[in-house]
Design a protein around this motif. Structure first.
Motif, short mmCIF file in Angstrom:
data_model
loop_
_atom_site.label_atom_id
_atom_site.label_comp_id
_atom_site.label_asym_id
_atom_site.label_seq_id
_atom_site.Cartn_x
_atom_site.Cartn_y
_atom_site.Cartn_z
N THR A 42 0.75 -1.19 -0.20
CA THR A 42 0.00 0.07 0.04
C THR A 42 1.10 1.00 0.36
OG1 THR A 42 0.19 0.03 2.03
CG2 THR A 42 -1.90 -1.20 1.07
N GLY A 43 1.81 1.15 0.16
CA GLY A 43 2.93 2.17 0.19
C GLY A 43 3.01 3.27 1.69
N ALA A 44 1.72 2.45 2.81
CA ALA A 44 1.56 3.81 4.11
C ALA A 44 2.20 3.35 4.49
CB ALA A 44 0.50 3.16 4.85
N GLN A 45 2.48 4.38 5.95
CA GLN A 45 4.13 5.29 6.68
C GLN A 45 3.74 4.39 8.15
OE1 GLN A 45 6.55 7.22 5.77
NE2 GLN A 45 6.12 8.13 3.47
N SER A 46 4.70 3.84 8.90
CA SER A 46 4.14 3.11 9.65
C SER A 46 4.99 4.52 11.16
CB SER A 46 4.04 2.23 10.66
OG SER A 46 5.52 2.07 10.55
N LYS A 47 3.80 4.65 11.71
CA LYS A 47 4.58 5.98 13.21
C LYS A 47 3.60 6.07 14.17
CE LYS A 47 6.10 10.31 13.91
NZ LYS A 47 5.96 12.17 13.09
N ALA A 48 4.02 5.75 15.46
CA ALA A 48 3.91 5.36 16.56
C ALA A 48 2.54 6.86 16.88
CB ALA A 48 4.45 5.47 18.06
N PRO A 49 2.18 6.68 17.41
CA PRO A 49 1.17 7.65 17.52
C PRO A 49 1.33 8.60 18.72
CG PRO A 49 0.17 5.55 17.90
CD PRO A 49 1.46 4.99 17.54
N SER A 50 1.30 9.63 18.51
CA SER A 50 1.87 11.02 19.82
C SER A 50 0.46 11.64 19.91
CB SER A 50 2.97 11.80 19.36
OG SER A 50 3.50 12.78 19.64
N ASN A 51 1.04 11.46 21.17
CA ASN A 51 -0.16 12.55 22.24
C ASN A 51 -0.16 14.71 22.19
OD1 ASN A 51 -2.17 11.07 22.80
ND2 ASN A 51 -0.99 10.55 24.41
N ALA A 52 1.19 14.57 21.72
CA ALA A 52 1.94 15.67 21.24
C ALA A 52 2.60 16.31 20.16
CB ALA A 52 3.46 15.58 22.27
N PRO A 53 2.38 17.37 19.62
CA PRO A 53 2.95 18.09 18.16
C PRO A 53 4.21 17.80 18.20
CG PRO A 53 2.71 19.57 19.46
CD PRO A 53 2.07 18.89 20.93
N SER A 54 4.83 17.76 16.57
CA SER A 54 6.35 18.12 16.76
C SER A 54 6.67 19.43 16.62
CB SER A 54 6.31 17.43 15.37
OG SER A 54 6.06 18.64 13.81
N TYR A 55 7.98 19.66 17.81
CA TYR A 55 8.23 20.75 17.40
C TYR A 55 8.31 21.42 16.39
CZ TYR A 55 9.95 19.83 22.18
OH TYR A 55 10.37 19.74 23.24
N THR A 56 8.57 20.53 14.93
CA THR A 56 8.65 21.39 13.87
C THR A 56 7.11 22.11 13.19
OG1 THR A 56 10.49 20.07 12.71
CG2 THR A 56 9.25 21.31 10.86
N SER A 57 6.14 21.53 13.46
CA SER A 57 5.02 22.07 13.51
C SER A 57 4.43 22.91 14.50
CB SER A 57 3.94 20.65 13.32
OG SER A 57 3.38 20.01 14.81
N VAL A 58 5.26 23.01 15.65
CA VAL A 58 4.46 24.19 16.92
C VAL A 58 5.22 25.22 15.89
CG1 VAL A 58 5.20 24.48 18.44
CG2 VAL A 58 4.29 22.38 18.23
N PHE A 59 6.54 25.04 15.64
CA PHE A 59 7.33 26.25 14.98
C PHE A 59 6.33 26.82 13.78
CE2 PHE A 59 10.06 28.02 11.66
CZ PHE A 59 10.45 29.11 11.21
N ALA A 60 6.38 25.87 13.19
CA ALA A 60 4.80 26.57 11.92
C ALA A 60 4.12 26.81 12.13
CB ALA A 60 4.77 24.88 11.07
N SER A 61 3.06 26.35 13.20
CA SER A 61 1.59 27.32 13.99
C SER A 61 1.70 28.22 14.14
CB SER A 61 0.52 26.27 13.92
OG SER A 61 1.59 26.34 15.77
N SER A 62 3.19 28.41 15.19
CA SER A 62 3.34 29.66 15.94
C SER A 62 3.80 30.63 14.63
CB SER A 62 4.29 29.81 16.39
OG SER A 62 4.39 28.54 17.26
N LEU A 63 4.96 30.47 13.39
CA LEU A 63 5.18 31.72 12.55
C LEU A 63 4.20 31.90 11.96
CD1 LEU A 63 7.84 33.30 11.20
CD2 LEU A 63 7.68 31.35 9.97
N ILE A 64 3.04 30.82 11.30
CA ILE A 64 2.08 31.64 10.82
C ILE A 64 0.98 32.72 11.75
CG2 ILE A 64 -0.62 31.25 10.08
CD1 ILE A 64 0.94 28.29 9.08
N GLN A 65 0.49 32.68 13.10
CA GLN A 65 0.44 33.38 13.53
C GLN A 65 0.72 34.52 13.82
OE1 GLN A 65 0.19 31.32 18.13
NE2 GLN A 65 -1.82 30.56 17.68
N GLU A 66 2.26 34.82 13.79
CA GLU A 66 2.64 35.65 13.93
C GLU A 66 2.52 36.58 12.98
OE1 GLU A 66 4.16 37.18 16.75
OE2 GLU A 66 3.51 35.30 17.97
#
Length: 646
Positions: free
Chosen positions: A313-337
């Motif tokens: 299928t090509g589906a990649q496996s990644k363990a689920p996390s209850n926390a966002p990645s640091y990279t995504s937090v940087f992106a969303s924070s920069l968008i806000q600013e």
């Protein structure tokens, strides 16, 4: 995912290949089957280990052709960056270990001199292959050891200035250097700039290709005294039909463009190039990233680097996390600013998705600039924007910002320009190993006068630091954060502007002061719990800033505690070194205080998991407790007994 790792694909012909010499012994008509089986083997192996997929799939035929034509390892093949070298590893005696890729004690995800004689030059960063290849070719001349040197470089890597510095040098020499331009229209993200347009023009010009073939045929029918005028005529024709002969103006004999997946054509052309004689040659091969595996062909950027995946299928496996990645937090924070300030722009060096700026681009397509693999240019470009009143965020991995250190000093810091450096992948990065480790920015930026350095302890702190950087106009400022997910803390709706140079006390205690700079805070807090269980109640501080240090707070802690321990995701010369310098310069180490800096060891650490790397460095909770107890005078027996209690 396969249920049993023993269920390997059927590869009867590839099973007979133990080295490139075996490949060269095969009849040419067998090589397409080798390529098919090699592609199947690579897909299966990477589905187990994760790693770089698309780039290697795109060079399967090229890899087979190179080893079939050239006498490796006597002839040298240099893979630029090296992430496309998995097929090369399989053909060069490492197939039995290919499912250890990027695992502890396994094969490197890049080329590595210590790993194989078939890896003549290690690579992890781009655009170094032509320089290294030219050095090898010239050395071979000096040593009177005739050999071919082949540098394989992607079109994305050709956006870096170093490649052209090397080509300019090579074009004035007669060394036997062959450059293979692997033009797959995609480095990690789609390449940008004038070179991409130039290459596309070459590829899409059937009139040019026909004209050149006609010119070649004509030359052979002319008397010898007309060969040189005919050559000049051919060059003029190419210039006329393609809009310029860039590579030949740099002194290279240009061959192409050719189909990088047609083995017959590749082998014939490489044989001709091999026998061409001295002087630099550039072969322009057009390939498709992810070739032969539909999910990778259809989404090349997402299959550049993959986790373990299902082959069907090509589906990649990644363990689920209850926390966002640091990279995504940087992106969303920069968008806000950016929503609140039209002066904010974002700059990336060919890593829009890796830095999270692809999300920024969706909302602000006219305020993001992907400059290609050109970190030096990115920094000075940002400086130019800052000089005109813009607020540029230059988002670059720590390991790649190293390449622009001169520009950080001369073009940004000396002029006091407010460029914001968002430094992703700080500290150990795990499977990508020492070439990608972000271990040095604490030290190399800490030596630059006038820069503000921040490190996020968790994802909420990162949001505050983005807001702080956006508001800071007094000079350059940096914020660093690691690869991976945050700690799962509560997130503020918006970032708050921090007071420059001030840390925060998280726990007030006595005897031991634990100073955390960066994302080791979770382990520091866990270590504090263990120490508290032993009757020791440490003070825990999130330093927030390396420059300027919170000298007032550090001095107070030094005077009221017996032991001070600093932790950081960086090497010698960073936070701990700055704290030690402050303490020593102010006589705060002359009394009872025992200071112990914990940092990344002064050695290159091979690929493994991030957790394993930090454990070996003594930067996990156990290592921090051991450092504290040792500083308090515990001997080995007492240490063992204390650790057994917690």
């Amino acid at each position: 995912m396969r249920a049993d790792l023993a269920e390997r694909p059927h590869t009867p012909l590839l099973d007979t290949i133990a080295s490139p010499a075996d490949l060269r012994a095969l009849p040419r008509e067998d090589l397409p089957q080798i390529a098919d089986e090699l592609r199947t083997e690579m897909i299966d192996a990477v589905s187990v280990t994760g790693g770089h997929l698309g780039a290697g799939l795109g060079v399967v035929e090229l890899t087979v052709a190179l080893h079939a034509v050239f006498d490796t390892p006597h002839d040298r093949i240099i893979w630029d960056v090296g992430h496309q070298a998995y097929p090369h590893k399989i053909l060069t005696g490492r197939r039995d270990r290919i499912r250890t890729l990027r695992q502890k004690d396994g094969l490197s995800g890049f080329t590595r001199r210590a790993e194989s004689e078939y890896d003549p030059f290690g690579a992890g960063h781009s655009s170094t292959s032509i320089s290294a290849g030219l050095g090898m070719a010239v050395a071979s001349q000096h040593l009177d050891t005739p050999r071919n040197v082949i540098a394989v470089i992607g079109d994305g890597s050709m956006s870096a200035g170093m490649a052209y510095e090397a080509m300019n040098n090579a074009g004035a020499m007669d060394a036997r250097l062959i450059v293979i331009l692997n033009d797959n229209d995609m480095s990690i993200a789609p390449p940008t700039g004038a070179l991409r347009t130039y290459l596309a023009q070459l590829v899409s010009g059937p009139v040019y290709r026909g004209t050149r073939e006609a010119a070649k045929n004509l030359v052979h029918k002319l008397p010898p005294f007309l060969h040189e005028p005919a050559r000049k005529t051919e060059e003029f024709a190419r210039s006329f039909f393609t809009g310029g002969t860039l590579f030949e103006e740099l002194g290279f004999y240009y061959v192409g463009p050719i189909d990088g997946h047609n083995l017959d054509d590749l082998i014939s052309i490489l044989e001709n190039v091999r026998d061409f004689g001295n002087g630099p040659i550039l072969v322009h091969a057009v390939t498709k990233k992810g070739k032969g595996y539909a999910p990778a062909e259809n989404s090349a950027d997402k299959y550049h680097g993959v986790s373990k995946f299902n082959v069907i299928t090509g589906a990649q496996s990644k363990a689920p996390s209850n926390a966002p990645s640091y990279t995504s937090v940087f992106a969303s924070s920069l968008i806000q600013e950016a929503e609140a300030d039209p002066r904010i722009v974002a700059i990336t060096a060919a890593m829009p998705s890796g830095t999270g700026l692809d999300k920024f681009a969706e909302l602000f397509p006219t305020r993001i600039y992907d400059v290609g693999i050109a970190e030096q240019h990115a920094v000075t470009f940002a400086a130019g924007m800052a000089s005109e009143g813009m607020r540029p965020f230059c988002a670059i991995y720590s390991t790649f910002l190293q390449r622009a250190y001169d520009q950080v000093i001369h073009d940004v810091a000396i002029q006091g320009l407010p460029v914001r450096f968002a430094i992703d992948r700080a500290g150990y990065v795990g499977a990508d190993g020492p070439t990608h480790a972000g271990n040095y920015d604490n030290a190399y930026l800490g030596a630059v006068p006038g820069i503000v350095q921040m490190a996020a302890a968790d994802e909420a702190e990162l949001r505050h630091m983005v807001a702080t950087a956006a508001a800071y106009d007094e000079g350059p400022i940096s914020l660093r954060y690691p690869r991976g997910d945050g700690m799962g803390v509560d997130m503020p709706a918006r970032g708050e502007i921090l007071t420059i140079g001030k840390g925060r006390i998280l726990r007030e205690g006595a005897t031991i002061a634990l100073l955390s700079y960066g994302a080791r805070l979770g382990e520091v807090l866990a270590a504090a719990d263990k120490l508290a269980a032993l009757g020791l109640n440490p003070t825990v501080v999130d330093a927030r800033f390396l420059k300027p240090l919170d000298e007032e707070l550090i001095a107070r802690l030094a005077q009221s505690h017996d032991v001070m321990i600093s932790t950081e995701e960086g090497g010698l010369g960073g936070f701990g070194s700055h704290v030690a310098t402050f303490l020593a310069s102010n006589g705060l180490l002359d009394g009872k205080l025992r200071f112990r800096p914990l940092m990344i060891p002064d050695t290159f650490v091979e690929h493994s998991s991030q957790a394993d790397m930090y454990e070996r460095a003594g930067l996990d909770r156990v290592g921090i407790v051991q450092a504290a107890l040792t500083a308090l005078g515990y001997d080995q027996a007492a240490m063992k007994a204390a650790l057994a209690k917690v």
